[in-house]
Design an enzyme around this catalytic site. Structure first.
Site, PDB file in Angstrom:
ATOM      1  N   LEU A  15       0.651  -1.443   0.035  1.00  0.00           N
ATOM      2  CA  LEU A  15      -0.043  -0.003  -0.127  1.00  0.00           C
ATOM      3  C   LEU A  15       0.724   1.224   0.113  1.00  0.00           C
ATOM      4  CD1 LEU A  15      -2.801  -0.867   2.537  1.00  0.00           C
ATOM      5  CD2 LEU A  15      -3.003  -0.811  -0.030  1.00  0.00           C
ATOM      6  N   LYS A  94       7.406 -10.764   8.169  1.00  0.00           N
ATOM      7  CA  LYS A  94       7.722 -10.962   6.611  1.00  0.00           C
ATOM      8  C   LYS A  94       9.333 -11.174   6.581  1.00  0.00           C
ATOM      9  CE  LYS A  94       7.855 -11.266   2.091  1.00  0.00           C
ATOM     10  NZ  LYS A  94       6.833 -10.489   1.136  1.00  0.00           N
ATOM     11  N   ASP A 237      -0.005  -9.388  -4.526  1.00  0.00           N
ATOM     12  CA  ASP A 237       1.547  -8.559  -4.708  1.00  0.00           C
ATOM     13  C   ASP A 237       1.077  -7.500  -5.412  1.00  0.00           C
ATOM     14  OD1 ASP A 237       4.080  -8.153  -4.192  1.00  0.00           O
ATOM     15  OD2 ASP A 237       4.690  -9.597  -5.697  1.00  0.00           O
ATOM     16  N   HIS A 241       4.088   1.719  -8.348  1.00  0.00           N
ATOM     17  CA  HIS A 241       4.991   2.647  -8.565  1.00  0.00           C
ATOM     18  C   HIS A 241       4.712   3.663  -9.459  1.00  0.00           C
ATOM     19  CE1 HIS A 241       8.121   0.248  -6.584  1.00  0.00           C
ATOM     20  NE2 HIS A 241       7.599  -0.706  -7.282  1.00  0.00           N
ATOM     21  N   ALA A 253      10.377  -3.052  -9.747  1.00  0.00           N
ATOM     22  CA  ALA A 253       9.738  -4.156  -9.592  1.00  0.00           C
ATOM     23  C   ALA A 253       8.349  -4.132  -9.021  1.00  0.00           C
ATOM     24  CB  ALA A 253      10.446  -5.418  -9.120  1.00  0.00           C
TER      25      ALA A 253
END
Length: 331
Positions: A15, A94, A237, A241, A253
């Site tokens: 986010l 994570k 996922d 960007h 990425a």
């Protein structure tokens, strides 16, 4: 025709912060009852104050939707006192190997030195989410990481380990060998291969990590999702960007899929006569595996074609310009 989904969950979501968060978060909140929020910000979410501030920023951005942010910590060698204090405020931790993807420069550099933290997580019942890639040849990075998963699965049999955004048939095979291994898979890895990214003119908005793989890998993932694999969960996922970070040298990425997730999943599962398997893929498996109780919310989609905008703000979405057959009905 109408499709109704109960409490859909996105088990892997980026986010960002600030203006980007305010732009993208409503797309997820409009479609999902909750999502697992990634912690690889700058600086990362790795302490109580950072966690609390980020949680509040997300809640403000998704208001008034009944949306549950499932918060995660960026993996560090935490001590027992810290983990015990934060346990009730987080869903999972994570782990990023150092430097494998966006904002992972502070990740783990020695995968054998972190086992005391894994042991504490096992004892406290904190799931481990892993971006499982090595630093080898790009098409082999996930495969080269699979022995690490095997070692951890054997060493910590009560630790819930989630192989994030798997992209290979080999990862699916491993999933079936250990009862404490689970996996998420993205929409885009169910649809595209490396040819779509770089087979013709380079498509920067399809560039992600792990990179899309071979048709045989894509087909194996899709077959498992359509068949209702009980250990496979949907995790988008979605990773926005701005255009100047994507259409540039050193392209960032990430695929921004949040605006189209449920419409494209319904269309995909319908095309393969597997709509009855979609509820478990987007909710039931995650709720059973993790014991989750998201807001009791239903999301309805109707067959009503619409064209995906070429951009939202300064972000290009997955399937930009395409006409989709299904759309979410506003609450």
């Amino acid at each position: 025709m109408t499709v109704t989904l109960f409490a859909p969950l996105d088990m892997h979501l980026h986010l960002r912060e600030g203006a980007m968060l305010r732009l993208v978060a409503p797309f997820s909140a409009a479609q999902f009852a909750g999502a697992v929020i990634m912690p690889n910000l700058v600086p990362p979410v790795d302490n109580a104050d950072r966690l609390a501030r980020y949680h509040e920023e997300i809640r403000a951005a998704v208001d008034p939707y009944p949306f549950l942010p499932l918060m995660t910590l960026f993996f560090r060698p935490y001590d027992a006192q810290t983990l015990q204090a934060l346990r009730e405020h987080i869903f999972a931790i994570k782990l990023y190997p150092e430097g494998v993807t966006t904002n992972s420069a502070g990740g783990v550099s020695d995968l054998t030195a972190i086992e005391p933290t894994l042991a504490m997580m096992e004892e406290l019942g904190i799931p481990l989410l892993v971006h499982g890639e090595s630093h080898g040849f790009v098409l082999d990075r996930e495969a080269e990481f699979l022995p690490v998963y095997e070692r951890w699965a054997r060493t910590f049999p009560r630790l819930r380990i989630v192989m994030e955004h798997i992209t290979t048939a080999a990862a699916l095979d491993l999933l079936d060998r250990y009862p404490n291994l689970f996996a998420t898979v993205t929409l885009h890895h169910l649809l595209i291969t490396l040819d779509d990214v770089a087979g013709g003119l380079l498509q920067p908005h399809l560039f992600c990590k792990p990179i899309a793989k071979r048709p045989t890998d894509r087909d194996a993932l899709l077959a498992a999702a359509l068949a209702g694999h009980p250990k496979l969960m949907f995790g988008s996922d979605s990773a926005p960007h701005p255009i100047d970070r994507k259409e540039a040298a050193f392209c960032a990425a990430g695929v921004f899929s949040a605006p189209v997730l449920l419409p494209m999943l319904v269309e995909l599962f319908e095309r393969h006569n597997a709509l009855d398997r979609l509820p478990d893929f987007v909710s039931g498996n995650a709720r059973r595996i993790h014991g989750l109780n998201p807001p009791p919310r239903t999301v309805r989609l109707v067959e009503d074609p619409w064209q995906v905008p070429m951009r939202y703000g300064d972000v290009v979405p997955f399937a930009a310009g395409q006409t989709l057959r299904w759309q979410v009905v506003a609450e």
